[in-house]
Write an enzyme that holds these catalytic residues in place. Sequence first.
Site, PDB file in Angstrom:
ATOM      1  N   SER A 164       0.857  -1.195   0.000  1.00 33.67           N
ATOM      2  CA  SER A 164       0.000   0.000   0.000  1.00 33.67           C
ATOM      3  C   SER A 164       0.888   1.238   0.000  1.00 33.67           C
ATOM      4  CB  SER A 164      -0.861   0.004   1.272  1.00 33.67           C
ATOM      5  OG  SER A 164      -1.557   1.211   1.417  1.00 33.67           O
ATOM      6  N   TYR A 204      -2.852  -0.904  10.622  1.00 32.55           N
ATOM      7  CA  TYR A 204      -2.698  -1.309   9.220  1.00 32.55           C
ATOM      8  C   TYR A 204      -1.336  -0.852   8.679  1.00 32.55           C
ATOM      9  CZ  TYR A 204      -3.857  -1.400   4.184  1.00 32.55           C
ATOM     10  OH  TYR A 204      -3.872  -1.632   2.826  1.00 32.55           O
TER      11      TYR A 204
HETATM   12  N1  LIG Z   1      -8.748  -0.645  -1.361  1.00 32.03           N
HETATM   13  C1  LIG Z   1      -7.721   0.139  -1.134  1.00 32.03           C
HETATM   14  O1  LIG Z   1      -7.882   1.381  -1.099  1.00 32.03           O
HETATM   15  C2  LIG Z   1      -6.335  -0.431  -0.958  1.00 32.03           C
HETATM   16  C3  LIG Z   1      -5.250   0.466  -0.969  1.00 32.03           C
HETATM   17  C4  LIG Z   1      -3.961  -0.039  -0.785  1.00 32.03           C
HETATM   18  C5  LIG Z   1      -3.768  -1.394  -0.613  1.00 32.03           C
HETATM   19  N2  LIG Z   1      -4.843  -2.250  -0.607  1.00 32.03           N
HETATM   20  C6  LIG Z   1      -4.573  -3.669  -0.404  1.00 32.03           C
HETATM   21  O2  LIG Z   1      -5.201  -4.425  -1.407  1.00 32.03           O
HETATM   22  C7  LIG Z   1      -5.464  -5.739  -0.910  1.00 32.03           C
HETATM   23  C8  LIG Z   1      -6.858  -6.151  -1.276  1.00 32.03           C
HETATM   24  O3  LIG Z   1      -7.785  -5.280  -0.678  1.00 32.03           O
HETATM   25  P1  LIG Z   1      -9.114  -4.775  -1.410  1.00 32.03           P
HETATM   26  O4  LIG Z   1      -8.984  -3.329  -1.638  1.00 32.03           O
HETATM   27  O5  LIG Z   1      -9.429  -5.652  -2.542  1.00 32.03           O
HETATM   28  O6  LIG Z   1     -10.169  -4.934  -0.200  1.00 32.03           O
HETATM   29  P2  LIG Z   1     -11.346  -5.992   0.054  1.00 32.03           P
HETATM   30  O7  LIG Z   1     -12.370  -5.878  -1.023  1.00 32.03           O
HETATM   31  O8  LIG Z   1     -11.755  -5.734   1.459  1.00 32.03           O
HETATM   32  O9  LIG Z   1     -10.625  -7.416  -0.081  1.00 32.03           O
HETATM   33  C9  LIG Z   1      -9.792  -7.909   0.936  1.00 32.03           C
HETATM   34  C10 LIG Z   1      -9.737  -9.398   0.824  1.00 32.03           C
HETATM   35  O10 LIG Z   1      -8.898  -9.898   1.884  1.00 32.03           O
HETATM   36  C11 LIG Z   1      -9.616 -10.955   2.506  1.00 32.03           C
HETATM   37  N3  LIG Z   1      -9.231 -11.232   3.884  1.00 32.03           N
HETATM   38  C12 LIG Z   1      -9.385 -10.474   5.001  1.00 32.03           C
HETATM   39  N4  LIG Z   1      -8.979 -11.147   6.081  1.00 32.03           N
HETATM   40  C13 LIG Z   1      -8.556 -12.377   5.645  1.00 32.03           C
HETATM   41  C14 LIG Z   1      -8.046 -13.527   6.279  1.00 32.03           C
HETATM   42  N5  LIG Z   1      -7.924 -13.625   7.604  1.00 32.03           N
HETATM   43  N6  LIG Z   1      -7.698 -14.599   5.512  1.00 32.03           N
HETATM   44  C15 LIG Z   1      -7.855 -14.567   4.169  1.00 32.03           C
HETATM   45  N7  LIG Z   1      -8.378 -13.509   3.512  1.00 32.03           N
HETATM   46  C16 LIG Z   1      -8.717 -12.432   4.250  1.00 32.03           C
HETATM   47  C17 LIG Z   1     -11.075 -10.542   2.437  1.00 32.03           C
HETATM   48  O11 LIG Z   1     -11.912 -11.657   2.717  1.00 32.03           O
HETATM   49  P3  LIG Z   1     -13.345 -11.498   3.460  1.00 32.03           P
HETATM   50  O12 LIG Z   1     -14.302 -11.023   2.404  1.00 32.03           O
HETATM   51  O13 LIG Z   1     -13.638 -12.873   3.933  1.00 32.03           O
HETATM   52  O14 LIG Z   1     -13.175 -10.528   4.572  1.00 32.03           O
HETATM   53  C18 LIG Z   1     -11.111 -10.060   0.995  1.00 32.03           C
HETATM   54  O15 LIG Z   1     -11.206 -11.151   0.133  1.00 32.03           O
HETATM   55  C19 LIG Z   1      -5.149  -5.689   0.587  1.00 32.03           C
HETATM   56  O16 LIG Z   1      -3.857  -6.207   0.816  1.00 32.03           O
HETATM   57  C20 LIG Z   1      -5.144  -4.210   0.904  1.00 32.03           C
HETATM   58  O17 LIG Z   1      -4.326  -3.915   1.989  1.00 32.03           O
HETATM   59  C21 LIG Z   1      -6.126  -1.791  -0.772  1.00 32.03           C
END
Ligand SMILES: NC(=O)c1ccc[n+]([C@@H]2O[C@H](COP(=O)([O-])OP(=O)(O)OC[C@H]3O[C@@H](n4cnc5c(N)ncnc54)[C@H](OP(=O)(O)O)[C@@H]3O)[C@@H](O)[C@H]2O)c1
Length: 288
Positions: free
Chosen positions: A140, A153
Amino acid sequence: MADKRSDSPPSLLITGCSSGIGHAAAHTMQSRGWRVLATARQRADVQRLKQEGLEAFQIDLADSRSIKAGVAELMTRTGGKLDALFNNAAYGQPGAVEDLSREVLRQQLEVNLLGTHELTARVLPMMRAQGHGRIVQNSSVLGFAALPYRGAYICSKFALEGLTDTLRLELDGSGIHVSLIQPGPINSRFRDNAYRAFKDNIDAVNSAHASTYQKVQARLAGADGGKTPFALDPDAVVNRLIHALEHPRPKARYAVTLPTRLFSLLRRILTSRGMDAVLLRSTRAERR
Ligand SMILES: NC(=O)c1ccc[n+]([C@@H]2O[C@H](COP(=O)([O-])OP(=O)(O)OC[C@H]3O[C@@H](n4cnc5c(N)ncnc54)[C@H](OP(=O)(O)O)[C@@H]3O)[C@@H](O)[C@H]2O)c1
C-alpha cells in the site's frame, strides 16, 4: 508468459479473492491463460467463486491450520508445483494508536503480516525445487507513508515491505522474483470491512479521540458518498500484477494511483517535519 517451464498453463495462487482486487485478479489472470487457484477466507465465498468458474478453495490467513490445509490442497491439485503467488488478502483496522489493544494489533499482524509470511514460507520450497517463481505482495501507499488513525494497518504494511525487501535480497539468483505493489485508494470492499473492524474493536466513546472518531466513522460509513479522491478500480492494480507476473524483468515496486506516486516523491525530497505537514494536511478534513 515469463517463467513458463512446461506446456501446462502456469499456476497462480491468490489470497483474498472474495472481493475487490483479489476477485478482479483471479478472473483477469484466468482469462490470460493462467491456472488460477483462487482462495478465500469463508466457505460461502469459495462456493461462489466456484460457481463463477474459478478453481477455488479456502485459506484463512488468521489460522495456521487453514494455511497448512490450503497448501496441502494446492500441492494435491498441482502435483507440488506453483509458478506464482499473489499475497493479496488483508484488512484495515482503523483507530488511534493509543486505542489499539495488544490483541487487536496482534490480530492485524496475524492476518496482514504473519499469515502472509507463513503462506509464503510454505510455498517457497516448491519454487526453489522448480528453480523459478514469482511472489507479488499487495502492499500500500501506507507501506511507506503514515496517516493518522490507521496505525495498525500501517504497521502491518511497513513490516511487510521490510520483510519483502529482505526476502528479495535473499532470493537473488534463485530464479524467484519478488515484487511489491503499492496501491493508493482503490474501489473495493476495503472501507466497509475497515468500518466493521472499527465498530468491533475500538471504544469510540471513552477515547481521547472521541470527537475525531465521529468524523472517522462518518468517512468509513460513506458520508462522502463513498467517493475517495483519486480512487481507481481494481484493474489498475491487476495491470501492474500482470507486469510483475509476466514480464521477463519484474520490478521490485509498482506504484498505483497518483497519491502513491506523489507521496513517494515527497518522501524522498522532504524532511520528516515537512512530510508530517503534508500528511497532516492531506487528512485535515477527516479530523476536524
Ligand atoms: N482498497 C484500497 O484502497 C487499498 C489500498 C492499498 C492497498 N490495498 C490492499 O489491497 C489488498 C486487497 O484489498 P481490497 O482493496 O481488494 O479490499 P477488500 O475488497 O476488502 O478485499 C480484501 C480481501 O482480503 C480478505 N481477507 C481479510 N482477512 C482475511 C483472512 N484472515 N484470511 C484470508 N483472507 C482475508 C477478504 O476476505 P473477506 O471477504 O472474507 O473478509 C477479501 O477477500 C489488501 O492487501 C489491501 O491492503 C487496498
